[in-house]
Write an enzyme that holds these catalytic residues in place. Structure first.
Site, PDB file in Angstrom:
ATOM      1  N   HIS A 170      38.182  44.724  35.459  1.00 36.21           N
ATOM      2  CA  HIS A 170      37.895  44.827  36.889  1.00 36.21           C
ATOM      3  C   HIS A 170      36.392  44.872  37.150  1.00 36.21           C
ATOM      4  CE1 HIS A 170      38.477  45.544  41.081  1.00 36.21           C
ATOM      5  NE2 HIS A 170      37.909  46.722  41.044  1.00 36.21           N
ATOM      6  N   TRP A 171      35.965  44.123  38.181  1.00 30.93           N
ATOM      7  CA  TRP A 171      34.592  44.143  38.662  1.00 30.93           C
ATOM      8  C   TRP A 171      34.520  44.804  40.027  1.00 30.93           C
ATOM      9  CZ3 TRP A 171      30.694  42.909  35.602  1.00 30.93           C
ATOM     10  CH2 TRP A 171      30.860  41.950  34.584  1.00 30.93           C
TER      11      TRP A 171
ATOM     12  N   TRP B  95      40.104  36.127  35.091  1.00 27.09           N
ATOM     13  CA  TRP B  95      39.020  37.094  35.266  1.00 27.09           C
ATOM     14  C   TRP B  95      37.694  36.441  34.890  1.00 27.09           C
ATOM     15  CZ3 TRP B  95      35.659  40.078  32.114  1.00 27.09           C
ATOM     16  CH2 TRP B  95      35.220  41.276  32.664  1.00 27.09           C
TER      17      TRP B  95
ATOM     18  N   CYS C 164      38.804  39.965  41.415  1.00 32.65           N
ATOM     19  CA  CYS C 164      37.755  40.961  41.639  1.00 32.65           C
ATOM     20  C   CYS C 164      36.357  40.350  41.487  1.00 32.65           C
ATOM     21  CB  CYS C 164      37.914  42.141  40.678  1.00 32.65           C
ATOM     22  SG  CYS C 164      38.039  41.675  38.927  1.00 32.65           S
TER      23      CYS C 164
ATOM     24  N   ASP D 145      34.500  47.938  46.447  1.00 36.38           N
ATOM     25  CA  ASP D 145      35.547  47.730  45.449  1.00 36.38           C
ATOM     26  C   ASP D 145      36.750  47.065  46.110  1.00 36.38           C
ATOM     27  OD1 ASP D 145      37.424  47.879  43.383  1.00 36.38           O
ATOM     28  OD2 ASP D 145      36.711  49.839  42.716  1.00 36.38           O
TER      29      ASP D 145
END
Length: 198
Positions: A106-107, A31, A169, A123
Site C-alpha cells: 500500500h502507498w 501495484w 493506491c 490515504d
C-alpha cells in the site's frame, strides 16, 4: 535504474529510467513499485512544475531508508534535498518502509507544509496501517526539515477519495501529489484540511 541511488539521491540532473515491464504497470491492474512512483513524481517536478525550488518530492528509496531513524541521523543523510529551504515537501509512504527489500502492499502520501508548520496525511484506504508509518516518518524528518517546534499532524480522510480495489493506491498517491503541488503553486498554499487527527 538512474545510476544514482541511496538516501542522498534527491533530484539531481540524472533522472529515473524505467524498464519496459515497469511502464506496463501504469496500465495494468497491479501495484506500482518504487521506480514507477519516483519516475512519475520526477515527471511532475521537471515537466509540469518546471523544477520549482519551493517544492520537493522525496524519493521512495529515501523514505524507506530513513524510516524510524533518529532525527539527527536523518538530517545528516539528506543534504542534497535541501529540505530546510522547501515550502512544500511530498513524501510517499509505503507499508514496507523500514523493510529489508523492495516490497509492500500500500502507498499513501505525507506532505509537509511550511507555512503552517503541519504534516498532512492522505490515504486512499482511510483505515490503513500506513498512518503509523507516516507519523514515525514525520518525527524522523522534523530536524531535516527544520520545522518550527511542535508541528501539527493532520489526517482528514475526506480529503482523498477512497480507492475501490486493492491495487490503485499508487495512482491515487501520484494524482494527489500532483494536485497538491499544482494547487500550492497556484496560490492555495495549505488552506485545506485544518481539521483532523492531531
Amino acid at each position: 535504474s538512474s545510476g544514482v541511488s541511496g538516501p542522498n539521491r534527491g533530484f539531481v540532473p540524472v533522472r529515473q529510467i524505467l524498464e519496459p515491464h515497469e511502464f506496463a504497470m501504469y496500465d495494468a491492474p497491479t501495484w506500482l513499485n518504487d521506480n514507477c512512483i519516483e519516475f512519475w513524481l520526477e515527471h511532475v517536478f521537471y515537466d509540469k512544475l518546471k523544477k520549482d525550488e519551493s517544492i520537493c518530492f522525496v524519493p521512495p528509496c529515501t523514505m524507506s531508508v530513513i524510516f524510524g531513524m533518529p532525527p539527527e541521523t536523518v538530517a545528516e543523510m539528506v543534504p542534497l534535498l535541501k529540505l530546510p529551504t522547501r515550502e512544500l515537501v511530498l513524501m510517499p509512504i509505503n507499508d514496507n518502509n523500514g523493510g529489508s527489500a523492495a516490497g509492500g502492499t500500500h502507498w499513501s502520501l505525507l506532505v509537509y507544509v511550511r507555512s503552517d508548520n503541519s504534516f498532512r496525511y492522505y490515504d486512499s484506504i482511510h483505515a490503513s496501517n500506513n498512518l503509523r508509518s507516516a507519523k514515525a516518518s514525520a518525527k524522523s524528518l522534523e530536524l531535516a526539515l527544520a520545522t518550527r517546534p511542535g508541528p501539527r499532524f493532520i489526517f482528514d480522510p475526506s480529503l482523498l477519495p477512497a480507492q475501490t480495489n486493492d491495487h490503485d493506491c499508487g495512482p491515487y498517491l501520484l494524482l494527489a501529489a500532483e494536485c497538491i503541488a499544482t494547487c500550492f503553486l497556484g496560490g492555495g498554499r495549505g488552506e485545506e484540511g485544518e481539521e483532523g487527527e492531531e
